[in-house]
Design a protein around this motif. Structure first.
Motif, PDB file in Angstrom:
ATOM      1  N   LEU A 144       0.836  -1.203   0.000  1.00 25.68           N
ATOM      2  CA  LEU A 144       0.000   0.000   0.000  1.00 25.68           C
ATOM      3  C   LEU A 144       0.871   1.254   0.000  1.00 25.68           C
ATOM      4  CD1 LEU A 144      -2.779  -1.027   2.528  1.00 25.68           C
ATOM      5  CD2 LEU A 144      -3.058  -0.523   0.073  1.00 25.68           C
ATOM      6  N   PHE A 145       1.912   1.161   0.795  1.00 25.16           N
ATOM      7  CA  PHE A 145       2.828   2.276   0.914  1.00 25.16           C
ATOM      8  C   PHE A 145       3.504   2.573  -0.425  1.00 25.16           C
ATOM      9  CE2 PHE A 145       7.173   3.606   2.318  1.00 25.16           C
ATOM     10  CZ  PHE A 145       6.819   4.916   2.550  1.00 25.16           C
ATOM     11  N   ARG A 146       3.964   1.515  -1.059  1.00 32.52           N
ATOM     12  CA  ARG A 146       4.590   1.693  -2.374  1.00 32.52           C
ATOM     13  C   ARG A 146       3.595   2.328  -3.351  1.00 32.52           C
ATOM     14  NH1 ARG A 146       8.555  -0.704  -5.483  1.00 32.52           N
ATOM     15  NH2 ARG A 146       8.921  -2.506  -4.161  1.00 32.52           N
ATOM     16  N   ASP A 147       2.370   1.849  -3.325  1.00 29.20           N
ATOM     17  CA  ASP A 147       1.358   2.406  -4.221  1.00 29.20           C
ATOM     18  C   ASP A 147       1.188   3.905  -3.985  1.00 29.20           C
ATOM     19  OD1 ASP A 147       0.982  -0.061  -5.252  1.00 29.20           O
ATOM     20  OD2 ASP A 147      -0.853  -0.500  -4.137  1.00 29.20           O
ATOM     21  N   SER A 148       1.225   4.297  -2.713  1.00 31.13           N
ATOM     22  CA  SER A 148       0.994   5.725  -2.428  1.00 31.13           C
ATOM     23  C   SER A 148       2.152   6.577  -2.951  1.00 31.13           C
ATOM     24  CB  SER A 148       0.724   5.939  -0.924  1.00 31.13           C
ATOM     25  OG  SER A 148       1.889   6.328  -0.247  1.00 31.13           O
ATOM     26  N   VAL A 149       3.370   6.071  -2.807  1.00 28.22           N
ATOM     27  CA  VAL A 149       4.514   6.840  -3.329  1.00 28.22           C
ATOM     28  C   VAL A 149       4.467   6.873  -4.859  1.00 28.22           C
ATOM     29  CG1 VAL A 149       6.995   7.226  -3.174  1.00 28.22           C
ATOM     30  CG2 VAL A 149       5.844   5.971  -1.357  1.00 28.22           C
ATOM     31  N   ASP A 150       4.205   5.719  -5.443  1.00 35.09           N
ATOM     32  CA  ASP A 150       4.116   5.674  -6.907  1.00 35.09           C
ATOM     33  C   ASP A 150       3.043   6.632  -7.420  1.00 35.09           C
ATOM     34  OD1 ASP A 150       6.125   3.871  -7.139  1.00 35.09           O
ATOM     35  OD2 ASP A 150       4.845   2.120  -7.415  1.00 35.09           O
ATOM     36  N   ARG A 151       1.934   6.681  -6.691  1.00 33.02           N
ATOM     37  CA  ARG A 151       0.845   7.540  -7.134  1.00 33.02           C
ATOM     38  C   ARG A 151       1.260   9.002  -7.071  1.00 33.02           C
ATOM     39  NH1 ARG A 151      -2.940   4.757  -4.629  1.00 33.02           N
ATOM     40  NH2 ARG A 151      -2.820   6.080  -2.790  1.00 33.02           N
ATOM     41  N   PHE A 152       1.951   9.351  -5.970  1.00 35.14           N
ATOM     42  CA  PHE A 152       2.441  10.731  -5.866  1.00 35.14           C
ATOM     43  C   PHE A 152       3.332  11.081  -7.061  1.00 35.14           C
ATOM     44  CE2 PHE A 152       6.048  13.432  -4.903  1.00 35.14           C
ATOM     45  CZ  PHE A 152       5.412  14.615  -4.568  1.00 35.14           C
ATOM     46  N   VAL A 153       4.247  10.180  -7.359  1.00 34.53           N
ATOM     47  CA  VAL A 153       5.173  10.443  -8.469  1.00 34.53           C
ATOM     48  C   VAL A 153       4.413  10.565  -9.781  1.00 34.53           C
ATOM     49  CG1 VAL A 153       7.068   9.469  -9.829  1.00 34.53           C
ATOM     50  CG2 VAL A 153       7.167   9.404  -7.333  1.00 34.53           C
ATOM     51  N   ALA A 154       3.466   9.663  -9.993  1.00 34.42           N
ATOM     52  CA  ALA A 154       2.717   9.682 -11.256  1.00 34.42           C
ATOM     53  C   ALA A 154       1.897  10.956 -11.381  1.00 34.42           C
ATOM     54  CB  ALA A 154       1.810   8.455 -11.337  1.00 34.42           C
ATOM     55  N   GLU A 155       1.313  11.389 -10.283  1.00 34.35           N
ATOM     56  CA  GLU A 155       0.390  12.525 -10.362  1.00 34.35           C
ATOM     57  C   GLU A 155       1.069  13.879 -10.261  1.00 34.35           C
ATOM     58  OE1 GLU A 155      -2.616  11.835  -7.416  1.00 34.35           O
ATOM     59  OE2 GLU A 155      -3.344  10.011  -8.431  1.00 34.35           O
ATOM     60  N   HIS A 156       2.149  13.936  -9.492  1.00 37.24           N
ATOM     61  CA  HIS A 156       2.739  15.250  -9.219  1.00 37.24           C
ATOM     62  C   HIS A 156       4.173  15.407  -9.676  1.00 37.24           C
ATOM     63  CE1 HIS A 156      -0.768  16.047  -6.761  1.00 37.24           C
ATOM     64  NE2 HIS A 156      -0.559  14.920  -6.113  1.00 37.24           N
ATOM     65  N   TYR A 157       4.710  14.394 -10.329  1.00 33.28           N
ATOM     66  CA  TYR A 157       6.137  14.486 -10.563  1.00 33.28           C
ATOM     67  C   TYR A 157       6.533  13.984 -11.944  1.00 33.28           C
ATOM     68  CZ  TYR A 157      10.242  15.971  -8.072  1.00 33.28           C
ATOM     69  OH  TYR A 157      11.304  16.711  -7.633  1.00 33.28           O
ATOM     70  N   ASP A 158       5.730  14.372 -12.957  1.00 30.28           N
ATOM     71  CA  ASP A 158       6.162  14.055 -14.313  1.00 30.28           C
ATOM     72  C   ASP A 158       7.461  14.809 -14.595  1.00 30.28           C
ATOM     73  OD1 ASP A 158       5.328  16.627 -16.166  1.00 30.28           O
ATOM     74  OD2 ASP A 158       4.062  16.341 -14.385  1.00 30.28           O
ATOM     75  N   PHE A 159       8.146  14.429 -15.656  1.00 35.28           N
ATOM     76  CA  PHE A 159       9.495  14.941 -15.879  1.00 35.28           C
ATOM     77  C   PHE A 159       9.531  16.462 -16.060  1.00 35.28           C
ATOM     78  CE2 PHE A 159      13.044  15.863 -18.868  1.00 35.28           C
ATOM     79  CZ  PHE A 159      14.069  15.691 -17.958  1.00 35.28           C
ATOM     80  N   GLU A 160       8.529  17.000 -16.772  1.00 35.00           N
ATOM     81  CA  GLU A 160       8.568  18.453 -16.977  1.00 35.00           C
ATOM     82  C   GLU A 160       8.396  19.215 -15.668  1.00 35.00           C
ATOM     83  OE1 GLU A 160       6.039  19.771 -20.168  1.00 35.00           O
ATOM     84  OE2 GLU A 160       6.865  18.240 -21.489  1.00 35.00           O
ATOM     85  N   THR A 161       7.493  18.708 -14.833  1.00 38.53           N
ATOM     86  CA  THR A 161       7.321  19.317 -13.516  1.00 38.53           C
ATOM     87  C   THR A 161       8.638  19.235 -12.736  1.00 38.53           C
ATOM     88  OG1 THR A 161       5.041  18.542 -13.544  1.00 38.53           O
ATOM     89  CG2 THR A 161       5.936  19.271 -11.411  1.00 38.53           C
ATOM     90  N   ARG A 162       9.241  18.076 -12.789  1.00 39.36           N
ATOM     91  CA  ARG A 162      10.503  17.880 -12.084  1.00 39.36           C
ATOM     92  C   ARG A 162      11.544  18.901 -12.532  1.00 39.36           C
ATOM     93  NH1 ARG A 162      16.226  16.681 -12.631  1.00 39.36           N
ATOM     94  NH2 ARG A 162      16.774  15.519 -10.768  1.00 39.36           N
ATOM     95  N   GLN A 163      11.632  19.126 -13.820  1.00 40.54           N
ATOM     96  CA  GLN A 163      12.632  20.066 -14.320  1.00 40.54           C
ATOM     97  C   GLN A 163      12.317  21.483 -13.849  1.00 40.54           C
ATOM     98  OE1 GLN A 163      14.851  17.974 -14.696  1.00 40.54           O
ATOM     99  NE2 GLN A 163      15.711  18.698 -16.640  1.00 40.54           N
ATOM    100  N   ARG A 164      11.024  21.810 -13.767  1.00 36.24           N
ATOM    101  CA  ARG A 164      10.678  23.132 -13.240  1.00 36.24           C
ATOM    102  C   ARG A 164      11.061  23.235 -11.765  1.00 36.24           C
ATOM    103  NH1 ARG A 164       5.985  22.773 -16.273  1.00 36.24           N
ATOM    104  NH2 ARG A 164       4.745  22.208 -14.451  1.00 36.24           N
ATOM    105  N   ILE A 165      10.834  22.144 -11.039  1.00 36.34           N
ATOM    106  CA  ILE A 165      11.126  22.169  -9.596  1.00 36.34           C
ATOM    107  C   ILE A 165      12.616  22.353  -9.335  1.00 36.34           C
ATOM    108  CG2 ILE A 165      11.156  20.727  -7.509  1.00 36.34           C
ATOM    109  CD1 ILE A 165       8.456  19.566  -8.493  1.00 36.34           C
ATOM    110  N   VAL A 166      13.449  21.615 -10.057  1.00 28.14           N
ATOM    111  CA  VAL A 166      14.885  21.729  -9.778  1.00 28.14           C
ATOM    112  C   VAL A 166      15.438  23.075 -10.239  1.00 28.14           C
ATOM    113  CG1 VAL A 166      15.261  19.231  -9.788  1.00 28.14           C
ATOM    114  CG2 VAL A 166      15.674  20.553 -11.877  1.00 28.14           C
ATOM    115  N   ALA A 167      14.680  23.782 -11.069  1.00 27.81           N
ATOM    116  CA  ALA A 167      15.122  25.113 -11.492  1.00 27.81           C
ATOM    117  C   ALA A 167      14.704  26.208 -10.496  1.00 27.81           C
ATOM    118  CB  ALA A 167      14.583  25.432 -12.880  1.00 27.81           C
ATOM    119  N   THR A 168      13.881  25.854  -9.513  1.00 27.44           N
ATOM    120  CA  THR A 168      13.512  26.868  -8.513  1.00 27.44           C
ATOM    121  C   THR A 168      14.704  27.165  -7.613  1.00 27.44           C
ATOM    122  OG1 THR A 168      12.777  25.192  -6.935  1.00 27.44           O
ATOM    123  CG2 THR A 168      11.107  26.065  -8.450  1.00 27.44           C
TER     124      THR A 168
END
Lengths: 398, 381, 398, 381
Positions: free
Chosen positions: D11-35
């Motif tokens: 269940l725990f793995r599913d929750s982390v995976d879901r977070f990544v899938a929903e909030h951490y696509d690659f383009e978002t990630r690149q914007r985040i690391v540029a902050t």
């Protein structure tokens, strides 16, 4: 997740270890340790002791004479055989013919063939490869024609390990050439003393005689020695290849070889110091040992990932590839560690009636011969290239 | 910058190649290494007639004034034919010591006999605890009147079975691994106190462990200056390295050619093996390994006569390159031949055996990587 | 056989070395040494000095402004540029357009295009690859249709090194789609300021901008800018790839990088001692240096094996494969040697108007960026896989 | 022998995976690391809400009593998503030190705040001359009344920009590389004498070099026994190793999957790349490398709570395996993607960057090969 054997299994390990240490003759242990081939009689002295204990067919159900062990117990048993330099169980009988007959054999076949495998009275060899079929196994041409109650076999089989000490061969033969090459293949048990069956030893370039080529000229095989249905041999062969084979990676034997390598570098000297203090060797050995550890955990993972013990599918190919690479590399490092004493060819000194003194340390005796001999590992039992093709197709979907 | 062979060298190469082609097919070779001597005395006589035994020696001593390039040529051809003979140990190695270090009188006595084939020598430098350190010498030579008494144990002395005399490195002063204090003595194989345990080597050649038990030699048997042999020994083994690396290039070339031929003709799954891209790329790796070794052997050979550091650095680089390539090429040749590559009847495995032996001789990859490191800055073109 | 340059060539080497050491500005040298990209103006300061000396087109005959050097002199010249951290000569002009026009160009083309290459006034880029043609170069689709005295070009080119600082592109375009894909290709010179030509910078993952994609929308190219015959572009392209290219293996640049690596391990410390005393690094560096030496001798052998200097055929592929492997490995070892100081991303501190202090040693500034950037070497200019295919076919006959 | 995940872990793995899938696509990630911060504070808050920040800590301090296997699960998912955050430095590494070494009072003061996200920490252990030796500490802490004065220079301290406090290893007695005599202090990032030079790291995350110039800390800020911190530090970094290796397995899995997908679809010469046998075999090598790493990460994680020697030996083996595989997998992913693999817009190169960073963190291949050697006999199953 818990990467350790249970207390019960660990206790079982101690029991196996104690038995081996009590009963394994020193000379057998010594010969296995330095990589010498055992003759059948040498083998049997030890096998009879194992058999009295009921431990020669570790994977068979109790109704067929097996000990009824769990997968973990089986794993640990083979592990301990290797760790303590006991010989392997005779090829092909316990691991292939047993499961095959239990799955597909007739009652008569089970009663006729299983007990002598457990007792070690009958040894088996595998007749798959042919001179022109190499890695393309299904292209085999050795022909069997039904003539009354017998198949009449004509053709040749090659790269047959231990044919010269075997009583029976399980052979894939062609009973029909009309369809696809995988069709029309039949699996027969052939008595090695059959009239018309002749043998040519194949000497490998390390000087050893482990394999043979067999020729069949009108060899008559009773129809009751056919396994399952005519023409279904390819599916039985695939079953044999898929049988859960503990020890595909040969981790424990590699571990024992690596221990031997460490003994050697502790004993050899360079610049007045033990070679094990040489950073080059120390690093090479450490890197290899890490590879071996990773392989060990991977084998256990594949075997025990699901509760019941999963069938090894194409994962077995990974274990085979990496396991053979590691074994080969260990033999290279042993040769390297020996320096000039890897050079004498001391096989003549090993002959039983030879009265020739050896030169150099005892552990150098067969080091180069083993290095040469184990080049076979990446070729036989499906070359590592074929294994990669299998993984590419079955796992990667390429 | 000239990578070509002159006309004399080309003629010479042709003559060696012809000998191998006419008298040294693989089956004959296997019969020869199974004889007691491990080589054929009539071939030795032939070598003498063809002038090969006189090659590296000065004209004044019956020699032909050949260069290291000439030795490279003969060794490469020997490598192609997997020729088993005392040529390396007697002519290239022991011969080099005499030529460089012996007195005029010693040369007059020995070099003409070496050149005409009537004398065979070998060089005993390795000891059970020395590994590849040529200065690690436990064998002692103590003064005894005008001569010396030798005591010690030498191992894996090549073709000692056919040698009349053996050059022995022995310690005259200093501690076990001091470069200073090593001297060279010429010992008769039949001398009292010399006992040899002869054996075949893994590549079908011959060697022996030699025990020296209070062996008496004369002052005349000292070769070179007392205590100062280490530099000659290093130089000699670098000549041995260049020669064995050239031999390895010959052997690897044959493995490459045989394997290429095999994969072009052997069919599997309805196609030649050579049409499988994974195997193609691996054959390219094999080819590249051979090419790089050939280059390094040329360099090592040409640098034998330059400064010590240049000679050492280039010889070590070649030895490392050949050691690595020998394994790669040998392993791939066997692997691509499949089961056939494992058989004793095909030459493939026997080439790997010779390459394995060469990798060990005069120091392995690890040893020469370390020696290269100490001299790397002296590599120049 | 004599593996050394003649006394004359060695004297020439000293002359080149002295010139570079006298005239190469320190800041340029420093930037080249640490792997920084130079802008065109930075480049030109040095180029003009070379040009005054007449040394910008080392392989051209004197009649076209070249110095008339022997092959050995040319080799040594590039060797010294690299050894002394001088910039490379601007890509494609001297080494490709020069030989191409001298062999196949019209008089007008030679007069128009050669002098500004020598002077550095005009820089060139190569328009070969396309988004869908990757390693399969001949499948290119960028189309040119003859319209009166002009070709009208439509399509796109990608992976164009230095398009943003170039004046001209030599481009392969398709003028005929009816035959085999190698036919119907034409070679055009395209003015980078042509109307309808637009550019998209491609940032590589190391953060650098070296390459671009170009788009052609009805770009009009005068017919006199066509090299040779229409439809023969593939053979000119093959000629360009076969032109004897001194320095395919980039041995001298690798040597300079390796020297830098040695400086770093002499300066970095582990366990209180210089890292160069760490046997792991010492061995890795030595093994790599040996590979480099073997490659150096091999390149010389290929260049000078025959008296006149042989054309590098498929042998160039070997030099390219091994040369790029070595360069990539050096950058890995530099990253390894730096330990934690390989981690800071200090590119912002390099920006001209940035006033950000660096951290760690100066030699660490671009180490990781170079490691990432040089992954391109095994992909661009014909991937190493394509090079192996070439060798397999052309040399091995597979 | 059990390689399965229990229900809670799944269940725990599913929750982390879901977070990544929903909030951490690659383009978002690149914007985040540029902050400026290099991570997203609202994500940190979300981690707290989901209980991830409380994971490894005991219930008594607001934690969830998680095991190293739980940390492995979250880190693998983070690796798949290339998640940039102070999770490793604050929760896994600094959190572990406090949990193991702090006094009851210190834990009460700090762990609940760590767990609810209001406190972020980091651990400063590396110094410019220490390389990977955790006991090589030049930073000094000298007693000053009831407290200490810290002086020294710490380098590449992860996410120091977002940390409220930094754990600093400093020498209280002994010589520069003595394991004995190292102590740990909790230093406020805003304390007088602390100056930090912040910078992005090559993988888009953040780090800083921190100068400590006569920084005053109280006796209360000593974490664990004076002089005896080395063992905790080693243990802590082994937890960091297991966590980063799990992250690497996630990253390598994605590279493997993306590359496999690419070669299945990309066509050249009229065929998919995946139909070329040379590439097939290389993809099998990539797959095998991933598989072997996954196994070693399981082992290293399970061994974290065993004896010191078992823990060290298995962690080092995993670090070596991951270091080698990370390079292989990263390089092959780029190579098989061709030019596209070199671009900044594709994630491929960014995974290699993270794997490169992971290879360096807590000691590289060479360092851990040596450490493995010293403890190899303690690897047991």
């Amino acid at each position: 997740m818990d990467i350790a054997f249970s207390k019960d299994v660990q206790a079982f390990r101690q029991e196996v270890r104690a038995f081996i240490r009590t009963h394994l003759p020193d000379d057998i242990k010594h010969r296995v340790e330095r990589g010498e081939e055992l003759d059948r009689e040498g083998h049997m002295g030890w096998h009879r002791k194992l058999c009295q204990k009921g431990w020669t067919v570790p994977n068979w159900p109790t109704e067929y004479g097996g000990p009824g062990w769990s997968l973990a117990q089986q794993y640990v048993f083979h592990d301990e055989l290797a760790f303590n330099c006991a010989p392997r169980l005779p090829w092909y009988g316990w691991d292939m013919i047993g499961p095959l007959l239990i799955e597909y054999g007739s009652d008569w076949q089970r009663q006729r063939f299983l007990p002598p495998i457990a007792s070690g009275e009958e040894w088996w060899c595998q007749g798959f490869s042919e001179p022109n079929s190499g890695s393309d196994l299904a292209s085999l041409q050795c022909k069997a024609v039904l003539d009354g109650e017998h198949y009449v076999v004509n053709g040749s089989k090659i790269w047959i390990t231990a044919a010269h000490v075997s009583d029976w061969m399980f052979a894939l033969v062609r009973t029909d050439s009309s369809g696809k090459k995988q069709q029309g293949i039949t699996l027969l048990f052939i008595d090695m003393r059959s009239p018309g069956l002749s043998r040519r030893p194949i000497i490998t370039f390390d000087g050893g005689h482990e394999i043979d080529q067999c020729y069949f000229q009108d060899v008559r095989v009773p129809i009751e020695n056919r396994v399952g249905e005519e023409g279904k041999g390819w599916s039985y062969a695939k079953y044999l290849l898929s049988v859960e084979r503990i020890g595909t990676a040969d981790v424990a034997r590699s571990g024992t070889m690596l221990r031997r390598l460490k003994t050697i570098v502790a004993s050899e000297r360079a610049q007045g110091k033990p070679l094990l203090e040489d950073p080059w060797f120390a690093d090479q050995i450490a890197l290899l040992e890490i590879e071996l550890k990773a392989l060990e955990v991977t084998e256990l993972r594949y075997l025990f990932e699901t509760e019941a013990g999963s069938d090894l599918g194409p994962e077995a190919s990974i274990l085979k590839i990496r396991g053979t690479e590691i074994q080969q590399r260990i033999t290279e490092l042993i040769v390297d560690a020996l320096g000039y004493y890897a050079c004498p060819d001391l096989r003549p000194a090993l002959w039983q009636d030879a009265n020739i003194p050896a030169v150099g340390p005892d552990y150098a005796m067969l080091a180069s011969a083993s290095y040469f001999n184990l080049r076979k590992l990446s070729i036989f039992s499906g070359s590592n290239e074929i294994q990669k093709n299998i993984v590419a197709k079955a796992v990667l979907g390429l | 910058m000239d990578f070509s062979f002159d006309e004399a060298q080309q003629l010479f190469r042709d003559s060696v190649d012809r000998f191998v082609a006419e008298h040294y097919d693989f089956e004959t070779r296997q019969r020869i290494v199974a004889t007691d001597d491990g080589y054929l005395p009539e071939h030795w006589q032939r070598f003498a007639e063809l002038g090969w035994l006189a090659l590296p020696f000065p004209e004044g001593y019956g020699g032909l004034d050949g260069t290291p390039v000439d030795t490279m040529i003969i060794m490469e051809s020997f490598g192609r034919g997997l020729v088993a003979s005392p040529y390396l140990s007697s002519v290239v190695v022991a011969g080099h010591i005499l030529n460089r270090a012996a007195t005029e009188q010693q040369k007059q006595a020995l070099l003409p006999a070496l050149s005409d084939g009537s004398l065979r020598l070998t060089f005993a430098f390795a000891e059970p605890t020395s590994r590849f350190d040529l200065a690690d010498v436990s064998t002692t030579a103590t003064e005894d009147g005008a001569g010396y008494r030798l005591n010690g144990y030498k191992c894996v002395v090549h073709y000692a079975n056919t040698a009349h005399k053996v050059l022995v490195s022995a310690r005259t002063t200093g501690n076990q691994r001091d470069p200073m204090g090593v001297s060279l003595f010429l010992v008769d194989m039949g001398a009292s106190g010399v006992s040899a345990r002869h054996y075949p080597t893994i590549d079908g050649q011959r060697a022996a462990d030699i025990k020296l038990d209070n062996v008496r030699v004369d002052a005349d048997d000292l070769i070179g200056d007392k205590d100062h042999a280490s530099a000659f020994i290093e130089e000699t083994c670098d000549h041995g390295i260049a020669a064995t690396c050239a031999e390895a290039v010959g052997a690897m070339s044959v493995l490459y050619e045989m394997t290429l031929e095999y994969i072009k003709t052997r069919e599997q799954f309805g196609k030649t093996l050579g049409s499988f891209q994974a195997l193609q790329h691996r054959m390219v790796d094999v080819f590249m390994a051979c090419e790089l070794c050939r280059s390094m052997v040329y360099a090592a050979t040409c640098r034998l006569t330059e400064s010590t550091a240049e000679r050492q650095c280039t010889a070590s680089a070649a030895k490392v390159q050949v050691g690595k390539a020998g394994r790669l090429v040998g392993h791939e040749a066997i692997q691509l031949h499949g089961g056939m590559g494992m058989t004793d009847e095909l030459p493939i495995g026997h080439y790997l055996k010779r390459l394995t032996m060469i990798n060990t001789m005069f120091g392995d990859i690890a040893y020469h990587t370390a020696r290269f490191r100490r001299t790397a800055n002296y590599f120049s073109l």
